[in-house]
Structures are given as C-alpha cells and as structure tokens.
Design an enzyme around this catalytic site. Structure first.
Site, PDB file in Angstrom:
ATOM      1  N   ASP A 176       0.829  -1.205   0.000  1.00 37.74           N
ATOM      2  CA  ASP A 176       0.000   0.000   0.000  1.00 37.74           C
ATOM      3  C   ASP A 176       0.855   1.243   0.000  1.00 37.74           C
ATOM      4  O   ASP A 176       2.010   1.212   0.394  1.00 37.74           O
ATOM      5  CB  ASP A 176      -0.782   0.063   1.317  1.00 37.74           C
ATOM      6  CG  ASP A 176      -2.122  -0.565   1.196  1.00 37.74           C
ATOM      7  OD1 ASP A 176      -2.874  -0.460   2.160  1.00 37.74           O
ATOM      8  OD2 ASP A 176      -2.423  -1.154   0.146  1.00 37.74           O
ATOM      9  N   LYS A 207      -3.131   2.954  -2.168  1.00 41.62           N
ATOM     10  CA  LYS A 207      -4.368   3.671  -1.944  1.00 41.62           C
ATOM     11  C   LYS A 207      -4.206   4.470  -0.675  1.00 41.62           C
ATOM     12  O   LYS A 207      -3.585   4.042   0.275  1.00 41.62           O
ATOM     13  CB  LYS A 207      -5.562   2.741  -1.843  1.00 41.62           C
ATOM     14  CG  LYS A 207      -5.474   1.725  -0.745  1.00 41.62           C
ATOM     15  CD  LYS A 207      -6.755   0.948  -0.699  1.00 41.62           C
ATOM     16  CE  LYS A 207      -6.831   0.166   0.591  1.00 41.62           C
ATOM     17  NZ  LYS A 207      -7.974  -0.711   0.641  1.00 41.62           N
ATOM     18  N   MET A 260      -8.446   8.970   8.697  1.00 41.91           N
ATOM     19  CA  MET A 260      -8.987   9.368   7.387  1.00 41.91           C
ATOM     20  C   MET A 260      -9.915  10.566   7.510  1.00 41.91           C
ATOM     21  O   MET A 260     -10.885  10.677   6.769  1.00 41.91           O
ATOM     22  CB  MET A 260      -9.757   8.198   6.734  1.00 41.91           C
ATOM     23  CG  MET A 260      -8.949   6.921   6.602  1.00 41.91           C
ATOM     24  SD  MET A 260      -9.906   5.535   5.976  1.00 41.91           S
ATOM     25  CE  MET A 260     -10.838   5.061   7.410  1.00 41.91           C
TER      26      MET A 260
HETATM   27  N1  SAH Z   1      -4.530   0.259   9.093  1.00 36.42           N
HETATM   28  C1  SAH Z   1      -4.004   1.584   9.373  1.00 36.42           C
HETATM   29  C2  SAH Z   1      -5.049   2.662   9.161  1.00 36.42           C
HETATM   30  C3  SAH Z   1      -5.574   2.733   7.740  1.00 36.42           C
HETATM   31  S1  SAH Z   1      -6.658   4.085   7.500  1.00 36.42           S
HETATM   32  C4  SAH Z   1      -3.458   1.606  10.792  1.00 36.42           C
HETATM   33  O1  SAH Z   1      -3.723   0.699  11.596  1.00 36.42           O
HETATM   34  O2  SAH Z   1      -2.751   2.555  11.119  1.00 36.42           O
HETATM   35  C5  SAH Z   1      -5.538   5.333   6.942  1.00 36.42           C
HETATM   36  C6  SAH Z   1      -5.490   6.475   7.940  1.00 36.42           C
HETATM   37  O3  SAH Z   1      -4.614   6.166   9.010  1.00 36.42           O
HETATM   38  C7  SAH Z   1      -4.973   7.773   7.384  1.00 36.42           C
HETATM   39  O4  SAH Z   1      -5.970   8.475   6.689  1.00 36.42           O
HETATM   40  C8  SAH Z   1      -4.560   8.497   8.648  1.00 36.42           C
HETATM   41  O5  SAH Z   1      -5.676   9.028   9.322  1.00 36.42           O
HETATM   42  C9  SAH Z   1      -4.026   7.353   9.483  1.00 36.42           C
HETATM   43  N2  SAH Z   1      -2.567   7.238   9.387  1.00 36.42           N
HETATM   44  C10 SAH Z   1      -1.871   6.187   8.941  1.00 36.42           C
HETATM   45  N3  SAH Z   1      -0.544   6.415   9.036  1.00 36.42           N
HETATM   46  C11 SAH Z   1      -0.417   7.641   9.573  1.00 36.42           C
HETATM   47  C12 SAH Z   1       0.707   8.449   9.930  1.00 36.42           C
HETATM   48  N4  SAH Z   1       1.961   8.028   9.747  1.00 36.42           N
HETATM   49  N5  SAH Z   1       0.474   9.673  10.456  1.00 36.42           N
HETATM   50  C13 SAH Z   1      -0.784  10.119  10.650  1.00 36.42           C
HETATM   51  N6  SAH Z   1      -1.880   9.400  10.341  1.00 36.42           N
HETATM   52  C14 SAH Z   1      -1.697   8.176   9.813  1.00 36.42           C
END
Ligand code: SAH
Length: 243
Positions: A34, A56, A169
């Site tokens: 991803d 994505k 998100m």
């Molecule tokens: N499975 C992932 C989340 C997927 S949804 C997890 O467990 O972290 C994707 C969202 O995660 C992004 O829109 C943002 O809100 C958050 N996100 C993921 N990585 C991030 C980062 N390094 N810094 C800030 N927000 C992050």
C-alpha cells in the site's frame, strides 16, 4: 498454492515493524503493498522478489478493493510466500478482513500479522497518550471518512461523553467533525490535535480547540489523524519526538 500473510507494516517508522513481519518480508516471493506502508521495508526482501503496488490513500483508491483481492489471490496461485503489506495494522480500517474472506472462499491459506496501528502510535509519538490514569477511562477509534455521506452511520450522540476519540482518514472532513462534536455537546474549547506524517522525520502536530483547529490544521499534508480529548494537553509535558 501458496500462503498469504496479511501483514501490518506499522505506522511509518520502519523500526516499528514487528519481528514477525520482517521475517515474512524476507521470505516473500511477492509483496503487494500500500501507499501507507513504508517502502523502505521492501529493501529487506530477497533477490528476485516481485513488488506489486496497489497504493491507496484515504479515499483516493488507485485500485478498487475487488481488484486488489483478485491480485492477492492470483499471486497465491503462482507463488509460495505472498505478503500483503498494509500500513499500521491490517484490521484497523485496513480491509484485511475482506481480503481474508476472499481468500478463504477460494481455499487459500492465510495468516494475519498484526502491526502497530497509527491510531495509538502516532499520538504516542506526538506525546499524547490515548489513555491516562485520572484523565480517561476509554478511547475510541473512528473513521473520519464516512461522515461525508449524507446518511452517516456514526452515532455522534454517543461521542458526547467519550474521553479520547481518534479519527482516521478525517483530515478532509475536519470542519464537519468538529462541528458535529460541538453540536452534540462538547465544549468549543475542548482540546484537539491533528498529527501529520506521524512517526516519520516529517511528523508535525498542531494543537487547538474544536473551534479553531480547522483554520490551524486544514493544510497539513496527509496522512494525518485527529485526536480529541483532554489527553491532548499532556503533550505539553510528554512531547518527545518532535523536539
Ligand atoms: N490500518 C491503518 C489505518 C488505515 S486508514 C493503521 O492501523 O494505522 C488510513 C489512515 O490512518 C490515514 O488516513 C490516517 O488518518 C491514518 N494514518 C496512517 N498512518 C499515519 C501516519 N503516519 N500519520 C498520521 N496518520 C496516519
């Protein structure tokens, strides 16, 4: 037929990859990854490993989920070790469950490999604990994307009394989210933080109130998450990574 490892890549900092995830990455014949998975992880793959990018981010899916499912399935028909690498944890808004079901229906073996979720680790790098004795008894992780829909399924009323709320998100809906929280009864001065590119060298945190955060944080780069609650104030004492 091969086996698929539905693997969490952690939130960004490559050192937050688990030992188990590293092991399957090193053995992989193909890695389907991803946009949110740190691409430096691919440097650990063996020679000849194939890389498939199905990037994505937020709502801008470059590939529909159904197509991604099919790519994983087809890879498992051709290769022994298939790694599906996803940002954070594969089951926290990661659609890993859908991929697992798709594979199970087609007789393909899989394993989930949990990852360090951004929902907890990103606030932590910003010096914001999602729980803190005497301040919170719970935290909630919510999609900030769904609230775009006219008929939101989010039970906003329930959030009135919540301690910590983490929205993933949600940056593009920041104004709607703060409005809703005020509407259901949170004070306008309630603390909120937006953290962009958490756990990476470009991490940036902006702190404000439900009333003023939108103007302060709307232009931050993604990925970004939102933390709402009294715990945000602890950053004054606990900020460590951005110093
Ligand atoms: N499975 C992932 C989340 C997927 S949804 C997890 O467990 O972290 C994707 C969202 O995660 C992004 O829109 C943002 O809100 C958050 N996100 C993921 N990585 C991030 C980062 N390094 N810094 C800030 N927000 C992050």
């Amino acid at each position: 037929m091969g086996k698929v490892y539905l693997t969490g890549a952690g939130p960004g900092d490559i050192d937050l990859l688990t030992v188990k995830a590293l092991r399957v990455v090193q053995q992989a014949d193909v890695i389907i990854y991803d946009r949110l998975a740190n691409p430096d992880i691919l440097l650990y793959a063996k020679e000849g490993c194939e890389f498939i990018y199905v990037g994505k981010e937020d709502s801008h899916h470059t590939l529909p989920q159904e197509e991604i499912n099919e790519i994983i399935y087809q890879s498992a028909l051709k290769h022994e070790h298939v790694v599906r690498l996803k940002g954070g944890d594969p089951l926290v808004f990661g659609r890993g469950g859908e991929e697992g079901i798709y594979l199970r229906e087609r007789g393909i073996a899989f394993e989930f490999i949990p990852g360090v979720t951004s929902a907890i680790a990103v606030p932590e790098y910003a010096g914001i604990p999602v729980t803190h004795r005497g301040v919170t008894v719970s935290f909630r992780v919510v999609t900030g994307h769904e609230s775009k829909k006219a008929q939101s399924q989010i039970p906003w009323e329930n959030y009135k009394t919540d301690d910590t709320i983490v929205f993933l998100m949600g940056l593009h809906n920041l104004d709607k989210i703060t409005q809703k929280l005020i509407e259901v009864g949170k004070p306008k001065e309630h603390p909120i933080a937006v953290i962009s590119k958490g756990t990476t060298p470009e991490e940036k945190t902006v702190v404000g109130t439900l009333e003023d955060i939108y103007e302060k944080a709307k232009d931050l780069p993604t990925p970004a998450l939102i933390v709402v609650g009294e715990v945000v104030k602890l950053r004054e004492q606990l900020n460590w990574f951005e110093q």
